[in-house]
Design an enzyme around this catalytic site. Structure first.
Site, mmCIF file in Angstrom:
data_model
loop_
_atom_site.group_PDB
_atom_site.id
_atom_site.type_symbol
_atom_site.label_atom_id
_atom_site.label_comp_id
_atom_site.label_asym_id
_atom_site.label_seq_id
_atom_site.Cartn_x
_atom_site.Cartn_y
_atom_site.Cartn_z
ATOM 1 N N ASP A 35 0.833 -1.212 0.000
ATOM 2 C CA ASP A 35 0.000 0.000 0.000
ATOM 3 C C ASP A 35 0.866 1.261 0.000
ATOM 4 O O ASP A 35 1.962 1.273 0.565
ATOM 5 C CB ASP A 35 -0.910 -0.023 1.243
ATOM 6 C CG ASP A 35 -2.088 0.924 1.085
ATOM 7 O OD1 ASP A 35 -2.370 1.358 -0.054
ATOM 8 O OD2 ASP A 35 -2.735 1.229 2.100
ATOM 9 N N HIS A 52 2.756 3.010 -9.280
ATOM 10 C CA HIS A 52 2.474 1.568 -9.252
ATOM 11 C C HIS A 52 3.639 0.798 -9.896
ATOM 12 O O HIS A 52 4.009 -0.291 -9.447
ATOM 13 C CB HIS A 52 1.172 1.256 -9.990
ATOM 14 C CG HIS A 52 -0.061 1.767 -9.288
ATOM 15 N ND1 HIS A 52 -0.305 1.547 -7.947
ATOM 16 C CD2 HIS A 52 -1.123 2.491 -9.732
ATOM 17 C CE1 HIS A 52 -1.463 2.105 -7.603
ATOM 18 N NE2 HIS A 52 -1.969 2.696 -8.669
ATOM 19 N N LEU A 149 9.751 -21.732 -4.733
ATOM 20 C CA LEU A 149 9.087 -20.564 -4.150
ATOM 21 C C LEU A 149 7.759 -20.345 -4.874
ATOM 22 O O LEU A 149 7.721 -20.303 -6.105
ATOM 23 C CB LEU A 149 9.950 -19.304 -4.260
ATOM 24 C CG LEU A 149 9.340 -18.097 -3.535
ATOM 25 C CD1 LEU A 149 10.394 -17.357 -2.721
ATOM 26 C CD2 LEU A 149 8.695 -17.105 -4.478
HETATM 27 C C1 FPP Z 1 -1.894 0.153 -3.369
HETATM 28 O O1 FPP Z 1 -1.445 1.493 -3.330
HETATM 29 C C2 FPP Z 1 -1.403 -0.540 -4.564
HETATM 30 C C3 FPP Z 1 -2.182 -1.010 -5.581
HETATM 31 C C4 FPP Z 1 -3.645 -0.852 -5.602
HETATM 32 C C5 FPP Z 1 -1.596 -1.686 -6.755
HETATM 33 C C6 FPP Z 1 -0.356 -2.486 -6.466
HETATM 34 C C7 FPP Z 1 0.167 -3.001 -7.737
HETATM 35 C C8 FPP Z 1 1.477 -3.121 -8.023
HETATM 36 C C9 FPP Z 1 2.574 -2.806 -7.086
HETATM 37 C C10 FPP Z 1 1.840 -3.652 -9.369
HETATM 38 C C11 FPP Z 1 1.740 -5.133 -9.307
HETATM 39 C C12 FPP Z 1 1.669 -5.712 -10.622
HETATM 40 C C13 FPP Z 1 1.824 -7.043 -10.832
HETATM 41 C C14 FPP Z 1 1.710 -7.565 -12.197
HETATM 42 C C15 FPP Z 1 2.140 -7.994 -9.743
HETATM 43 P P1 FPP Z 1 -2.559 2.627 -3.477
HETATM 44 O O2 FPP Z 1 -2.871 2.771 -4.937
HETATM 45 O O3 FPP Z 1 -3.731 2.261 -2.605
HETATM 46 O O4 FPP Z 1 -1.831 3.914 -2.967
HETATM 47 P P2 FPP Z 1 -2.359 4.912 -1.818
HETATM 48 O O5 FPP Z 1 -2.670 4.053 -0.625
HETATM 49 O O6 FPP Z 1 -1.207 5.829 -1.584
HETATM 50 O O7 FPP Z 1 -3.559 5.607 -2.369
HETATM 51 MG MG MG Z 2 -4.084 2.477 -0.589
#
Ligand code: FPP
Ligand code: MG
Length: 304
Positions: A35, A52, A149
């Site tokens: 997050d 992301h 893994l």
């Molecule tokens: C949460 O941060 C993150 C996500 C909703 C997306 C996470 C995805 C990735 C790291 C890419 C992964 C891709 C693959 C193919 C595995 P947030 O968007 O809620 O950020 P915030 O809490 O600051 O609003």
């Molecule tokens: Mg978030």
């Protein structure tokens, strides 16, 4: 950026990781709630999709640390069904990132084979665009022989949906009138557990959430009843190996108290799983068919 990074440890980091590895129990299975990507993007004045993307790069480092520490299973929350409510730009951006990463994975399967990494996507993948379903199904099938893994990517996932799907599978089988049907008396916790997306995984020992949010966000709610929960303020793209090791150390502290209980539980489940009376023949047949059907679906999606 590859799925497993070539992270270069400093001498001090290497020493600390080795010390952690050989002092007491390390978790077998860690689940990460990645997050804080958008807050990171805002703080750096970059686009949220770039946030992301940096989050993915960090996942590749984290996987390297897990491999080097001897962790056997990693589950990561990449896209919640709730995330469909975000702006279409962001949802499409996340799908494009996933398309890019799964396509890349299919090009670097030698590297995954070298580390013995099996990818499993947990979630209702039929909610996703067809081309992404094809890439995901291909990645799962292409790595299914690996067993060092297990990397579970929760994508189009919520626990409520997972449990609903499990109930639907059971209900469907109890309505069948042939020999493969289940009886109402077959329905119990163990049967439902065996129908979850995680049916081939032990429960996470540690849940690690970044960005200071102390919520579980409908992630693995069935599976985490005895997991140690670790929350850190750091935003996911900024997590360092020291933050990671702090989480492992917190697990070691907590688990030393509950370890005997957990060990007994695992032993009990392992013993039961080996005996044929753990599941009746009827239930074993049903579970076998469930696995076969899910694999057939992957083959169909991969060839679409
Ligand atoms: C949460 O941060 C993150 C996500 C909703 C997306 C996470 C995805 C990735 C790291 C890419 C992964 C891709 C693959 C193919 C595995 P947030 O968007 O809620 O950020 P915030 O809490 O600051 O609003
Ligand atoms: Mg978030």
């Amino acid at each position: 950026m590859s799925w497993v990074s070539d992270y270069q440890y400093t001498c001090l980091q290497k020493l600390a990781l080795n010390t952690l590895q050989f002092s007491g129990q390390i978790p077998h299975h860690i689940a990460f709630v990645m997050d804080g990507n958008r807050r990171f993007a805002r703080s750096k004045h970059i686009d949220k999709i770039e946030g992301h993307s940096r989050g993915f790069s960090k996942l590749a480092d984290v996987l390297r640390w897990c491999l080097d520490l001897g962790i056997r299973e990693v589950t990561t929350f990449a896209f919640s069904i709730e995330n469909f409510k975000r702006s279409s730009d962001e949802v499409e951006g996340l799908f494009n990132l996933a398309r890019d990463k799964f396509a890349q994975l299919l090009k670097e399967t030698d590297r995954l084979d070298e580390h013995g990494i099996r990818i499993r996507v947990l979630g209702n993948i039929e909610l996703l665009p067809a081309d992404l379903q094809r890439l995901i199904a291909s990645a799962m099938l292409r790595t299914e022989h690996n067993d060092k893994l297990f990397l579970n990517v929760a994508f189009a996932y919520t626990s409520r949906d997972e449990i609903t799907q499990a109930v639907e599978s059971v209900l469907h089988a109890t309505n069948e009138n042939d020999d493969d049907g289940l009886l109402p008396t077959d329905i119990n916790e163990r049967l439902l557990e065996a129908c979850l997306y995680t049916r081939h995984s032990p429960p996470p020992d540690l849940v690690f959430r970044t960005s200071g949010e102390t919520r579980l966000s409908d992630f693995m709610m069935w599976q985490i009843k005895s997991s140690v929960l670790y929350f850190t303020e750091v935003l996911w793209p900024q997590i360092t190996i020291w933050n990671f090791m702090a989480g492992i150390s917190a697990y070691k502290r907590d688990s030393s108290r509950i370890d005997d209980f957990r060990r007994e539980q695992r032993l009990h489940s392992a013993q039961l799983a080996k005996t044929s009376d753990f599941y009746s023949l009827r239930v074993q047949k049903f579970l076998h068919k469930l696995d076969a059907n899910r694999r057939k679906l992957l083959i169909a999606l991969a060839s679409n």
